[in-house]
Design an enzyme around this catalytic site. Sequence first.
Site, short mmCIF file in Angstrom:
data_model
loop_
_atom_site.label_atom_id
_atom_site.label_comp_id
_atom_site.label_asym_id
_atom_site.label_seq_id
_atom_site.Cartn_x
_atom_site.Cartn_y
_atom_site.Cartn_z
N LYS A 47 0.87 -1.18 0.00
CA LYS A 47 0.00 0.00 0.00
C LYS A 47 0.91 1.23 0.00
O LYS A 47 2.03 1.19 0.53
CB LYS A 47 -0.86 -0.04 1.28
N ASN A 51 -13.19 4.04 -6.53
CA ASN A 51 -12.72 4.11 -5.14
C ASN A 51 -12.26 5.51 -4.82
O ASN A 51 -11.79 6.25 -5.68
CB ASN A 51 -11.59 3.09 -4.89
N MET A 68 -10.29 5.79 -1.64
CA MET A 68 -9.76 5.29 -0.38
C MET A 68 -9.03 6.40 0.38
O MET A 68 -9.12 6.47 1.61
CB MET A 68 -8.80 4.12 -0.63
N CYS A 121 -2.29 9.59 -7.06
CA CYS A 121 -3.52 9.26 -6.35
C CYS A 121 -4.55 10.37 -6.54
O CYS A 121 -4.27 11.53 -6.23
CB CYS A 121 -3.26 9.04 -4.86
N SER A 170 -5.74 4.61 -11.31
CA SER A 170 -7.15 4.74 -11.69
C SER A 170 -7.38 6.10 -12.36
O SER A 170 -6.63 7.04 -12.14
CB SER A 170 -8.03 4.61 -10.44
N GLY A 228 -10.66 -1.00 -13.53
CA GLY A 228 -11.29 -2.15 -14.19
C GLY A 228 -11.47 -1.94 -15.68
O GLY A 228 -10.79 -1.12 -16.31
N GLY A 261 -4.09 -1.62 -15.38
CA GLY A 261 -5.35 -0.98 -15.78
C GLY A 261 -6.23 -1.90 -16.60
O GLY A 261 -5.91 -2.21 -17.75
N GLY A 262 -7.32 -2.35 -16.00
CA GLY A 262 -8.34 -3.08 -16.75
C GLY A 262 -8.05 -4.54 -16.99
O GLY A 262 -8.71 -5.16 -17.83
C1 SIN Z 1 -6.27 5.37 -2.69
O1 SIN Z 1 -5.76 5.03 -1.62
O2 SIN Z 1 -7.02 6.35 -2.75
C2 SIN Z 1 -6.01 4.57 -3.92
C3 SIN Z 1 -4.59 4.48 -4.26
C4 SIN Z 1 -4.19 5.38 -5.38
O3 SIN Z 1 -5.03 5.83 -6.17
O4 SIN Z 1 -3.00 5.69 -5.52
#
Ligand code: SIN
Length: 318
Positions: free
Chosen positions: A45, A69, A71, A131, A195, A220, A248-249
């Site tokens: 992570k 997401n 996150m 991110c 993403s 995805g 990616g995907g």
């Molecule tokens: C996140 O923790 O928001 C996702 C990880 C990322 O997009 O780098």
Amino acid sequence: MADLTTAIGGFHFDNTVMNGAGVWCYDERELTAVDTSAAATFVTKTATLDPRAGNPNPRMAATELGSINSMGLPNKGLDYYLDIVAQFHAKNPDKPYFLSTTGLKPEEFTPLFQKIAASNFSGLVELNLSCPNVVGKPQIAYDFDAVDRILTEVTAIYHGALGVKLPPYFDLVHFHNIADVLNKFDLTFVNTINSAGNGLVIKDETAAIAPKGGLGGIGGGYIKPMALANVRVLRQLLKPSISIIGTGGVQTGRDVFELILCGADMVGVATQLGKEGPKVFERLSTELSAIMDAKGYRQLSDFRGQLRVPAEQPVTVH
Ligand code: SIN
């Protein structure tokens, strides 16, 4: 079974699929599950200097075609990941691991990399500059001067294997802008793409996630064409010494095959890993191997970067 081994810089891997930072990599339990699967390796992570809870729930939703997401980089802090990777490395000294990290403020990059440089970490560092989910923070890699500044600062401190995680680029001039910056540095790899930022998924009449008014990173199947294009164009523009992790995907072995066809040296899996769990790596490897066998390819270098484009046919005005 075809030979799926690959290399990034001087690091050798016995398979070509791994997790994307963010999925199945939060703690020892998740990292162990990926480490003991068919994956080539894992990336942690994204670690920040201090532990973070991330954004409020609901912050992730799977859809039929992919995921959204926000996150917000929940993680257990750099010290935790340096320590846990050292433990995995002690058990598997020949297996290279990736540590993902980022600064939340410009002044955090120096202490982060001083800490990594002072540790006994000997794998590959993936600097996450993409991110889309940290509230109030831009995606750094859309600011080419900021990338230049950060890499200048970081490479003065850290001399180990270093790569950057990039967001998707859409305009050809931006591919040239980022490649011009990255080619100035002695990078080992880039990971493309994170993403696609700030999409919106609606369920009934409600946004699927809560943070940022429902906006989040899209992963995805939706983003596979962008991943292919980013791998393909960056392979053409980056110097050959910079390897590419294509992410990616990925849902099938065919998707892995296509990313390698565009020039990827390694392939990251995120949304599908979230849906299927670490057994996905075995399935993808089996499917990729079957495609290679059917085409008579024995190793990845037999088709890596060999995408064909049809010859242009003249068009007349009727
Ligand atoms: C996140 O923790 O928001 C996702 C990880 C990322 O997009 O780098």
